[in-house]
Design an enzyme around this catalytic site. Structure first.
Site, PDB file in Angstrom:
ATOM      1  CG  HIS A 199      -1.370   3.968   4.334  1.00 48.09           C
ATOM      2  ND1 HIS A 199      -2.251   3.716   5.359  1.00 48.09           N
ATOM      3  CD2 HIS A 199      -0.862   2.745   3.971  1.00 48.09           C
ATOM      4  CE1 HIS A 199      -2.280   2.413   5.608  1.00 48.09           C
ATOM      5  NE2 HIS A 199      -1.461   1.806   4.776  1.00 48.09           N
ATOM      6  CB  CYS A 257      -0.962  -0.010   1.187  1.00 45.75           C
ATOM      7  SG  CYS A 257      -0.192  -0.497   2.733  1.00 45.75           S
TER       8      CYS A 257
END
Lengths: 346, 346, 346, 346
Positions: free
Chosen positions: D239, D146
């Site tokens: 994130h 990710c």
């Protein structure tokens, strides 16, 4: 042909919601916005600290914030604070403006309709009395307190079918209810604040007015007993309410669910108002729903769950959730305006 | 000479609190600890994921976790889950152990004392009946459910001075109540979960038992009506409770405060128990207290605030806070053990 | 005989920490406190919104807040904001007061000691030059920026033993760093804010000054390259810092740990200062420590962990945590004052 | 005619995102879903704990979860964990299935394309070698970690225009990255966890592979130096990454912004893939953006801000944000599948 609309206090959290809803509304066109001295004169896109999940509407970005309303508009949506609203809104009504307001002042005035349209659309008729009494050509209509809007919608079919004579309410209210910068992070991080200034009285009194009757002398509060305890919790948006209701008829949770899901007494059922949700009250059958993070997306609909018998009180208890800045403020304001259009009041 | 003590389930959150309190206790010496298969055989300091604000006690770091209790100890503190406890605790009682348990099974057994010492220390006398009935030499004593422990302590002086016939309870419960890993972060981040398995029935039933009477056939629940709605909130420690109480005598908030602050019926008032707080119930007069983050440090004392009249219900409403893993679990377990010592039961 | 101390800005978060530490200090006695106009004239216990985990000290509750310092005290601790401090502190120094200040102004003045005592206690000698240059009898000493205090302490033994020529720093800073009401909850709930006004330049410049040399013309910054990226995270207290350091000598993590744990160059090692932690830098060996919630309790000690090789950069990387309002502000202020006492400067 | 698609591990958080995207996809039709033994045999709508903001797709609610894939489908999306995937995916490739996988195993295999389409779409050509080497008719393609997906997209135009030889990365990663129940609330409430198992090596190695070259023997990693420090923060989704990049050419922030906004080397610029965002990298010019709560709604686009000179390192630093379960997982998986369609590989 869309009605021309203004938003007062357009940079705050409720103001942003109003701007967001009106920017894509079939009946209204947002043409004027105001803000306090600090921001007035600036373009909306530059002055606002936009925090809503949808992008800031392109059509509004370049509108210039005014300090006070001068445009000729068909309807004014107010997201002013109560202290400012007290003077401004009355002046606007005197000048002939039709004002739908989120400010808490005048909400208990018996000639001011305090409207949660599915629940008490009929109260809008009191405007005639208001105009006579105050001698103005405009109008002031009020959106209920956020908790009250959610609570009374959830209670409406129960109230109508089984009778309610006592409601005990414990709230878990979102941060956004305190405004964009009303609550310091140091106060609420990993914490609960068991006090919201004035909130409990609002819930208790406004509920009685919304379920009240329109009589010749104005709206008369009903005699339902309401007691509230209001608490702030570390949740961004979505007010949660634990409701305990003593009922006047015997019933069981299944019957209550049926009453809610049919909701025969919805006062705007066939009005075709654009902002009215198809199902104003959604019943969840899971043991652990609604939850604010998962269910606040319903926006104008209130979500209820955990409908269960309450033998101690003699009735039922349940958990209700509503989006506090949509159903509890901006969305209901727009729905009230739509009701006014449907009633040919503007 | 200190009594030898064991903790069952020493690595969980309640187990850690027990270890922390017992490691600096004047009357007890922690000599044995158990944990599930996964951790047994390892040193405590290596196996435990210590999350308490005080440092892990040096004296316990090197104790080896056993899978089951074999030591000869004077008292056993159990932080086992109810499903495991059901068998283990009965076996220990049969072997003659004196067990003070946080597990929820057997809490409603009329011969098992469910003790919140300030409230119902006298119920400990039912042990005689328990031993006769079950035919064992040991004993099982239960700590109430966390909410119930906080609630009944806060209610005790009100119950005694004014009479309470209906209590409506809405809780905002901390994450730690679900154990070290019982609640995924994805579930509670920016959220509320309006359901805690079995909790509402525990609060309702255990409250009736704690305010009940010791009669010949055991403890008989009182007839107080209790209705609870239980919710998990994103707060680390400290359970908050909104309480609405219908009273049998007319009174006002000032009298209630006086009753709480004098707390004449505190059943362990003069026992000199080391873990008993000097003021078991602290009244805060600010409009916005107690708050879990600021007031949970009181540990064994419950903090109440916002005591106000409740005209709708006919009584009062207030907000109560207690540390759920101390007053609601480990601390009360130790207080029960101290009571047993004071009564010469061990 | 304890020195008489004053705290300026005593109601803010750093002010509260100062009050808390000084109220139980063996060398200092808190005799005067000031606050802004809003609170001055009121008793401390009534004016302050006390948020610290320890209770408000009884000895300070009844002290009356002044708007400006008039008392004759031996030392002044300032928790004023930089804009207010600029004038006030200079005036106090002119009047002969010895001022230890948390305000950021003048921190880079080469005659103002910017002290993190374990790292650069020797810089206090520059006061002689300061007095000569400014012509005052008092003194101004500065506490470093919160991140810088934590960072330079963690780096000190590494800097001394292996040489550091580049430090890359990414911070995760607590809410309390923004003051009691500096950060709205709406801004940080479920969020990160990648900007703290002026913070990165402070970390970069102050680090160079703290590791600098005292020369005849004042303190001269060292040539270490520092680059920082500063971020606010939803954590109540405790600043976390990811540190990447290029070293001038080859080494490995074990040697670095040894250097830190022995910390031979601690400049106040044998001074016996009451607020100096026994181990100023605590090394955690677990893969997932330090963590702010679990390790901020160390107060004046910085906790480091995850010390590992950094081949890409040519050095090491590690994670450091410090209590931002204790080591990063109030605690270090008191430690500086203790150093001054030890040096017979007051 | 839409391709028939399956999702393995459909009840997890990445599985839910895949289901959500595929349910309204113009090129794919979701016809088969699998889950672990616990859920298999149940209808998706009943087995899944749906946590995504969009409602669960009606078309998938009644699909029955299988324990393993038996249907004949054109493409398989895998959201299995690496340990399960290791066997399952290879078996599927052997049976001829075309597998796009989020599992971390095999990501560094030089014949397995690790694709972030805008960055290295060309690497898909290595499939020919993969089939030859492994002797299967199917295919395995991998979605990057990710953080790596977000990082390499943000870096791509900078890498191409200015050259990057060192990247220092400090992450603030969302809770959802740990899966639906991978992270206990007790661990992350009011806290940061400075460790995510295996994450730093993934970021470092996968970045080198994605910027690597396709040669005859497979994909060869480039020589860029990457060092990462990875941290979990209490944010639901999105994130955040602080990036420090040493550049090989002199430049300034304005030029970097121009390079990003023109993004001439976007490898799928003219492919017309439905899931490809119009602007894959959005530059925000405010000092305090991007922020995860406000900007994660961009979904497949990465948002960068605070692009500023980094004199200490010799390059630039900036802050990047991406939606970890969309750009960092499910969305990129679908984009890879679309790329395969565009290349006539399925």
């Amino acid at each position: 042909m869309r009605r021309r609309a203004a938003v007062l206090g357009a940079t705050g959290i409720v103001g942003q919601r109003l701007v967001s809803i009106l920017s894509r509304h079939p009946w209204f066109e947002l043409v004027a916005i105001t803000a306090s001295e600090k921001s007035s004169g600036r373009k909306y896109g530059e002055a606002v600290n936009w925090v809503i999940e949808d992008p800031i509407p392109e059509s509004v970005k370049d509108l210039v914030l005014q300090q006070s309303l001068t445009d000729d508009v068909d309807i004014v949506f107010s997201a002013l604070s109560a202290d400012v609203a007290a003077e401004v809104e009355v002046n606007l009504a005197r000048k002939g403006y039709f004002v739908v307001s989120n400010a808490s002042n005048m909400r208990l005035d018996s000639t001011v309709p305090l409207l949660n349209p599915e629940v008490n659309a009929g109260h809008i008729e009191v405007l005639e009395l208001q105009r006579k009494l105050y001698g103005w050509e405009g109008a002031i209509l009020k959106v209920p307190n956020c908790v009250t809007a959610i609570l009374t919608l959830a209670l409406k079919p129960i109230f109508d079918e089984f009778g309610v004579d006592l409601v005990v309410v414990s709230t878990m209210q979102a941060i956004s209810g305190a405004g964009l910068s009303g609550l310091p992070a140091m106060s609420i991080q990993d914490n609960i604040i068991p006090h919201i200034e004035g909130e409990e009285a609002k819930v208790e009194n406004e509920t009685r007015k919304i379920f009240g009757k329109l009589e010749q002398r104005g709206i008369v509060q009903c005699s339902i007993n309401v007691t509230a305890s209001c608490h702030r919790v570390p949740v961004l948006e979505g007010h949660s309410i634990a409701v305990f209701a003593r009922l006047m008829k015997n019933t069981d949770p299944d019957e209550v669910i049926r009453a809610i899901e049919s909701f025969k007494t919805n006062e705007i059922r066939n009005f075709g108002l654009p902002t009215a949700p198809k199902k104003p009250i959604i019943v969840r059958r899971e043991v652990d729903r609604p939850q604010p993070r998962l269910d606040r997306k319903e926006g104008m609909a209130v979500v209820v769950g955990r409908i269960r018998e309450d033998r101690a009180l003699g009735g039922i208890k349940f958990f209700a959730l509503g989006h506090n800045t949509i159903r509890g403020a901006a969305g209901t304001a727009v729905l009230i305006a739509e009701l006014a259009v449907a009633k040919n009041l503007l």
